[in-house]
Write a protein that holds these residues in place. Structure first.
Motif, PDB file in Angstrom:
ATOM      1  N   MET A 166      -6.266   3.773 -16.126  1.00  0.00           N
ATOM      2  CA  MET A 166      -5.090   3.291 -16.834  1.00  0.00           C
ATOM      3  C   MET A 166      -4.298   2.366 -15.923  1.00  0.00           C
ATOM      4  N   GLU A 167      -3.617   1.408 -16.538  1.00  0.00           N
ATOM      5  CA  GLU A 167      -2.776   0.488 -15.787  1.00  0.00           C
ATOM      6  C   GLU A 167      -1.436   1.151 -15.516  1.00  0.00           C
ATOM      7  N   GLN A 168      -0.979   1.047 -14.282  1.00  0.00           N
ATOM      8  CA  GLN A 168       0.302   1.611 -13.871  1.00  0.00           C
ATOM      9  C   GLN A 168       1.197   0.489 -13.346  1.00  0.00           C
ATOM     10  N   LYS A 169       2.490   0.703 -13.419  1.00  0.00           N
ATOM     11  CA  LYS A 169       3.475  -0.256 -12.917  1.00  0.00           C
ATOM     12  C   LYS A 169       4.059   0.243 -11.604  1.00  0.00           C
ATOM     13  N   PHE A 170       4.387  -0.696 -10.736  1.00  0.00           N
ATOM     14  CA  PHE A 170       5.062  -0.418  -9.467  1.00  0.00           C
ATOM     15  C   PHE A 170       6.326  -1.251  -9.411  1.00  0.00           C
ATOM     16  N   PHE A 171       7.430  -0.639  -9.016  1.00  0.00           N
ATOM     17  CA  PHE A 171       8.698  -1.332  -8.813  1.00  0.00           C
ATOM     18  C   PHE A 171       9.292  -0.862  -7.494  1.00  0.00           C
ATOM     19  N   ALA A 172       9.973  -1.766  -6.796  1.00  0.00           N
ATOM     20  CA  ALA A 172      10.679  -1.390  -5.568  1.00  0.00           C
ATOM     21  C   ALA A 172      11.941  -2.222  -5.444  1.00  0.00           C
ATOM     22  N   HIS A 173      12.908  -1.660  -4.729  1.00  0.00           N
ATOM     23  CA  HIS A 173      14.144  -2.387  -4.433  1.00  0.00           C
ATOM     24  C   HIS A 173      14.559  -2.063  -3.002  1.00  0.00           C
ATOM     25  N   MET A 174      15.140  -3.072  -2.352  1.00  0.00           N
ATOM     26  CA  MET A 174      15.579  -2.910  -0.967  1.00  0.00           C
ATOM     27  C   MET A 174      16.933  -3.569  -0.778  1.00  0.00           C
ATOM     28  N   ASP A 175      17.831  -2.866  -0.136  1.00  0.00           N
ATOM     29  CA  ASP A 175      19.122  -3.399   0.300  1.00  0.00           C
ATOM     30  C   ASP A 175      19.044  -3.441   1.820  1.00  0.00           C
ATOM     31  N   GLY A 189       4.713  -4.926  -9.468  1.00  0.00           N
ATOM     32  CA  GLY A 189       3.277  -5.178  -9.496  1.00  0.00           C
ATOM     33  C   GLY A 189       2.599  -4.181 -10.410  1.00  0.00           C
ATOM     34  N   GLU A 190       1.303  -4.340 -10.558  1.00  0.00           N
ATOM     35  CA  GLU A 190       0.502  -3.467 -11.407  1.00  0.00           C
ATOM     36  C   GLU A 190      -0.752  -3.060 -10.657  1.00  0.00           C
ATOM     37  N   TYR A 191      -1.232  -1.881 -10.971  1.00  0.00           N
ATOM     38  CA  TYR A 191      -2.471  -1.393 -10.374  1.00  0.00           C
ATOM     39  C   TYR A 191      -3.176  -0.485 -11.377  1.00  0.00           C
ATOM     40  N   PHE A 192      -4.443  -0.201 -11.114  1.00  0.00           N
ATOM     41  CA  PHE A 192      -5.235   0.666 -11.979  1.00  0.00           C
ATOM     42  C   PHE A 192      -5.450   1.997 -11.287  1.00  0.00           C
ATOM     43  N   ILE A 252      -2.116  13.305   0.177  1.00  0.00           N
ATOM     44  CA  ILE A 252      -2.723  14.139  -0.866  1.00  0.00           C
ATOM     45  C   ILE A 252      -4.010  13.463  -1.303  1.00  0.00           C
ATOM     46  N   GLU A 253      -4.885  14.197  -2.002  1.00  0.00           N
ATOM     47  CA  GLU A 253      -6.131  13.610  -2.464  1.00  0.00           C
ATOM     48  C   GLU A 253      -5.838  12.463  -3.422  1.00  0.00           C
ATOM     49  N   GLY A 254      -6.458  11.316  -3.182  1.00  0.00           N
ATOM     50  CA  GLY A 254      -6.233  10.138  -4.020  1.00  0.00           C
ATOM     51  C   GLY A 254      -4.852   9.544  -3.849  1.00  0.00           C
ATOM     52  N   GLY A 255      -4.214   9.832  -2.721  1.00  0.00           N
ATOM     53  CA  GLY A 255      -2.839   9.419  -2.514  1.00  0.00           C
ATOM     54  C   GLY A 255      -2.627   7.992  -2.055  1.00  0.00           C
ATOM     55  N   ASN A 256      -3.691   7.254  -1.738  1.00  0.00           N
ATOM     56  CA  ASN A 256      -3.536   5.882  -1.264  1.00  0.00           C
ATOM     57  C   ASN A 256      -3.791   4.900  -2.401  1.00  0.00           C
ATOM     58  N   ILE A 257      -2.843   3.998  -2.597  1.00  0.00           N
ATOM     59  CA  ILE A 257      -2.925   2.997  -3.659  1.00  0.00           C
ATOM     60  C   ILE A 257      -2.615   1.643  -3.039  1.00  0.00           C
ATOM     61  N   THR A 258      -3.472   0.658  -3.290  1.00  0.00           N
ATOM     62  CA  THR A 258      -3.214  -0.707  -2.839  1.00  0.00           C
ATOM     63  C   THR A 258      -2.878  -1.560  -4.048  1.00  0.00           C
ATOM     64  N   ILE A 259      -1.784  -2.302  -3.936  1.00  0.00           N
ATOM     65  CA  ILE A 259      -1.333  -3.164  -5.022  1.00  0.00           C
ATOM     66  C   ILE A 259      -1.267  -4.583  -4.480  1.00  0.00           C
ATOM     67  N   GLU A 260      -2.162  -5.423  -4.978  1.00  0.00           N
ATOM     68  CA  GLU A 260      -2.178  -6.816  -4.558  1.00  0.00           C
ATOM     69  C   GLU A 260      -1.376  -7.638  -5.558  1.00  0.00           C
ATOM     70  N   ASN A 261      -1.002  -8.807  -5.167  1.00  0.00           N
ATOM     71  CA  ASN A 261      -0.240  -9.720  -6.030  1.00  0.00           C
ATOM     72  C   ASN A 261       1.108  -9.152  -6.465  1.00  0.00           C
ATOM     73  N   VAL A 262       1.778  -8.455  -5.559  1.00  0.00           N
ATOM     74  CA  VAL A 262       3.141  -7.995  -5.817  1.00  0.00           C
ATOM     75  C   VAL A 262       4.054  -9.211  -5.730  1.00  0.00           C
ATOM     76  N   GLU A 295       0.863  -1.180   0.000  1.00  0.00           N
ATOM     77  CA  GLU A 295       0.000   0.000   0.000  1.00  0.00           C
ATOM     78  C   GLU A 295       0.899   1.229   0.000  1.00  0.00           C
ATOM     79  N   ILE A 296       0.644   2.121  -0.939  1.00  0.00           N
ATOM     80  CA  ILE A 296       1.376   3.381  -1.001  1.00  0.00           C
ATOM     81  C   ILE A 296       0.465   4.440  -0.405  1.00  0.00           C
ATOM     82  N   THR A 297       0.952   5.143   0.609  1.00  0.00           N
ATOM     83  CA  THR A 297       0.176   6.204   1.233  1.00  0.00           C
ATOM     84  C   THR A 297       0.891   7.530   1.020  1.00  0.00           C
ATOM     85  N   GLN A 298       0.091   8.552   0.793  1.00  0.00           N
ATOM     86  CA  GLN A 298       0.621   9.904   0.645  1.00  0.00           C
ATOM     87  C   GLN A 298      -0.483  10.864   1.045  1.00  0.00           C
TER      88      GLN A 298
END
Length: 136
Positions: free
Chosen positions: A100-109, A86-89, A56-66, A51-54
């Motif tokens: 529209m479909e959007q892409k999500f990418f993350a990396h962690m060290d 992952g992908e989300y709409f 701002i209006e419409g700032g919360n995005i949940t991405i399942e199946n990451v 879940e990306i939280t921010q």
């Protein structure tokens, strides 16, 4: 499948749940990734929900199946490298209509406690060199 069968399954043995954040928690307006991932070290895989939280209006995005990978580094304080995607709409902002479909990418060290540095990108934004903090 019973708990006993899950414990004996070679693909599941050693799997664990981890939760945490990527981002500058406490910084007003900063986007924060909240992750909940099942890690299967024997398969070098991670999967779960983000879940990306921010603030701002419409700032919360949940991405399942990451999904992603986890690799051991073999040396130093950074013991694991994790990548996620992952992908989300996302709805078009008014007055437009549609999604529209959007892409999500993350990396962690990270270290063995899931603390370290990372970054992520989504919806045209790229955030790098931010803290990764475990909530385990």
């Amino acid at each position: 499948m019973s708990t006993k069968e899950l414990e004996l399954s070679p693909a599941i043995a050693g799997a664990y749940l981890t939760k945490g954040t990527i981002g500058n928690v406490g910084t007003p307006g900063a986007p924060i990734v909240h992750f909940s991932l099942v890690v299967v070290p024997s398969k070098n895989t991670v999967s779960g929900t983000v879940e990306i939280t921010q603030a701002i209006e419409g700032g919360n995005i949940t991405i399942e199946n990451v999904k992603g990978t986890i690799r051991a580094t073999g040396f130093g304080k950074i013991t694991k490298i994790v990548s996620l995607e992952g992908e989300y709409f996302q709805s078009f902002p008014p007055p437009a209509i549609g999604i529209m479909e959007q892409k999500f990418f993350a990396h962690m060290d990270i270290d063995d406690s899931w603390n370290g540095q990372g970054g992520f990108s989504y919806g045209g934004q790229k955030i790098n060199n931010v803290p990764v903090k475990s909530e385990n």
